[in-house]
Design a protein around this motif. Structure first.
Motif, short mmCIF file in Angstrom:
data_model
loop_
_atom_site.label_atom_id
_atom_site.label_comp_id
_atom_site.label_asym_id
_atom_site.label_seq_id
_atom_site.Cartn_x
_atom_site.Cartn_y
_atom_site.Cartn_z
N ARG A 107 0.82 -1.21 0.00
CA ARG A 107 0.00 0.00 0.00
C ARG A 107 0.86 1.27 0.00
NH1 ARG A 107 -5.53 0.53 1.63
NH2 ARG A 107 -5.47 -1.53 2.53
N PHE A 108 2.03 1.21 0.64
CA PHE A 108 2.90 2.37 0.78
C PHE A 108 4.30 2.06 0.24
CE2 PHE A 108 -0.22 2.61 4.28
CZ PHE A 108 -0.83 3.81 3.93
N PRO A 109 4.49 2.20 -1.05
CA PRO A 109 5.79 1.87 -1.67
C PRO A 109 6.96 2.70 -1.13
CG PRO A 109 4.12 2.29 -3.35
CD PRO A 109 3.50 2.59 -2.04
N ILE A 110 6.70 3.82 -0.49
CA ILE A 110 7.77 4.63 0.09
C ILE A 110 8.58 3.82 1.10
CG2 ILE A 110 6.36 5.60 1.95
CD1 ILE A 110 7.96 8.22 1.59
N LEU A 111 7.97 2.82 1.70
CA LEU A 111 8.66 2.02 2.72
C LEU A 111 9.83 1.22 2.14
CD1 LEU A 111 5.55 0.81 4.75
CD2 LEU A 111 7.21 2.59 5.38
N ALA A 112 9.83 1.02 0.84
CA ALA A 112 10.91 0.28 0.20
C ALA A 112 12.11 1.18 -0.12
CB ALA A 112 10.42 -0.39 -1.08
N GLU A 120 15.01 9.78 12.24
CA GLU A 120 13.79 10.41 12.76
C GLU A 120 12.70 10.47 11.69
OE1 GLU A 120 12.73 11.36 15.83
OE2 GLU A 120 14.54 10.27 16.42
N THR A 121 13.08 10.82 10.48
CA THR A 121 12.11 10.90 9.38
C THR A 121 11.57 9.50 9.06
OG1 THR A 121 13.24 12.84 8.49
CG2 THR A 121 11.75 11.67 7.00
N VAL A 122 12.45 8.51 9.05
CA VAL A 122 12.02 7.13 8.81
C VAL A 122 10.99 6.72 9.87
CG1 VAL A 122 12.75 4.71 8.82
CG2 VAL A 122 14.09 6.41 7.58
N ASN A 123 11.29 7.00 11.13
CA ASN A 123 10.35 6.65 12.21
C ASN A 123 9.00 7.30 11.98
OD1 ASN A 123 12.29 5.14 13.52
ND2 ASN A 123 12.77 6.71 15.02
N GLU A 124 8.99 8.57 11.62
CA GLU A 124 7.73 9.28 11.40
C GLU A 124 6.96 8.71 10.21
OE1 GLU A 124 8.75 13.42 11.20
OE2 GLU A 124 9.31 13.48 13.33
N ILE A 125 7.67 8.40 9.13
CA ILE A 125 7.02 7.84 7.94
C ILE A 125 6.41 6.48 8.25
CG2 ILE A 125 7.42 6.91 5.62
CD1 ILE A 125 9.51 9.18 5.24
N VAL A 126 7.19 5.61 8.90
CA VAL A 126 6.70 4.26 9.21
C VAL A 126 5.48 4.34 10.12
CG1 VAL A 126 7.24 2.05 10.31
CG2 VAL A 126 8.92 3.14 8.80
N LEU A 127 5.55 5.15 11.16
CA LEU A 127 4.42 5.28 12.08
C LEU A 127 3.19 5.84 11.36
CD1 LEU A 127 3.41 4.86 14.92
CD2 LEU A 127 4.25 7.14 15.51
N ALA A 128 3.39 6.85 10.53
CA ALA A 128 2.26 7.42 9.77
C ALA A 128 1.64 6.37 8.86
CB ALA A 128 2.73 8.63 8.96
N CYS A 129 2.48 5.57 8.21
CA CYS A 129 1.96 4.51 7.33
C CYS A 129 1.17 3.47 8.13
CB CYS A 129 3.10 3.85 6.57
SG CYS A 129 3.84 4.89 5.29
N CYS A 130 1.63 3.11 9.32
CA CYS A 130 0.91 2.15 10.16
C CYS A 130 -0.45 2.71 10.59
CB CYS A 130 1.73 1.78 11.39
SG CYS A 130 3.18 0.77 11.03
N ILE A 131 -0.49 3.98 10.95
CA ILE A 131 -1.75 4.61 11.36
C ILE A 131 -2.71 4.67 10.17
CG2 ILE A 131 -2.78 6.79 12.11
CD1 ILE A 131 -0.15 7.18 13.80
N LEU A 132 -2.22 5.11 9.02
CA LEU A 132 -3.07 5.16 7.82
C LEU A 132 -3.54 3.76 7.42
CD1 LEU A 132 -1.15 7.83 5.73
CD2 LEU A 132 -3.44 8.07 6.73
#
Length: 195
Positions: A107-112, A120-132
């Motif tokens: 669903r979120f190709p940015i994770l690759a 810090e940015t990685v943590n925020e992106i991963v958490l945001a993707c999990c919430i979405l």
């Protein structure tokens, strides 16, 4: 980076811990999680199914080591004892976390492509993707992604870290062994009665 998560069987994340280096062992991360204010404790009388990279505990049940585990291993030969039946069912149920991550990544190709971001940015992106992801599971489950993940998992079953698993220790580890053995024996008795 290591990400420790818990999820439900309907593919939702219920706990997400980010930020540990990739070389940290699963058991070390879990020990830290259990000592945190926002810890991951199982409700009374419940437990989590975890892979063999974790320490066997009364609330974190690992598969039996040195015993068949993967679903494909049982396709031609059914379980022959309580430990094998426990591992078969553990693998089947634990597959929910693999499915959850598969859907998340699809669903979120940015994770690759996270290597270009700071931690810090990685943590925020991963958490945001999990919430979405949790939101979308209810409101836009995208059955096509789920079906593709299921096909991929059937073709590429992972090792679940069985070779590097931690061994139970201490009183809580002994309680975990007793609980796991009890569940395995009950499953086996039911299985034998039905077959």
């Amino acid at each position: 980076m290591n990400v420790l998560t818990a999820c439900t069987f309907d593919l939702k994340f219920t706990y997400v811990l980010l930020g540990w280096e990739g070389s940290a062992s699963d058991s070390r991360i879990l020990d830290n999680v259990l000592s945190r204010e926002d810890n991951l404790n199982a409700p009374q009388g419940k437990f989590y199914l975890v892979d063999a990279g974790y320490m066997l505990r009364s609330t974190f049940l690992t598969p039996y080591r040195g015993t068949r585990y993967h679903l494909k291993e049982y396709s031609r030969h059914p379980p022959e004892n309580p430990k094998e039946l426990f591992n078969l069912r553990h693998s089947s149920l634990r597959n929910a976390i693999e499915r959850t991550f598969g859907v998340l990544k699809n669903r979120f190709p940015i994770l690759a492509e996270m290597s270009r971001y700071d931690v810090e940015t990685v943590n925020e992106i991963v958490l945001a993707c999990c919430i979405l992801h949790n939101f979308l599971v209810d409101f836009d489950p995208d059955e096509e992604i789920i079906a593709q993940v299921d096909r991929d998992l059937m073709n590429n079953e992972s090792d679940h870290e069985l070779a590097n698993g931690a061994i139970a220790r201490g009183e809580d580890g002994r309680r975990g062994e007793i609980l796991r053995d009890s569940i395995a024996a009950q499953m086996w008795n039911d299985y034998i009665t039905r077959h």
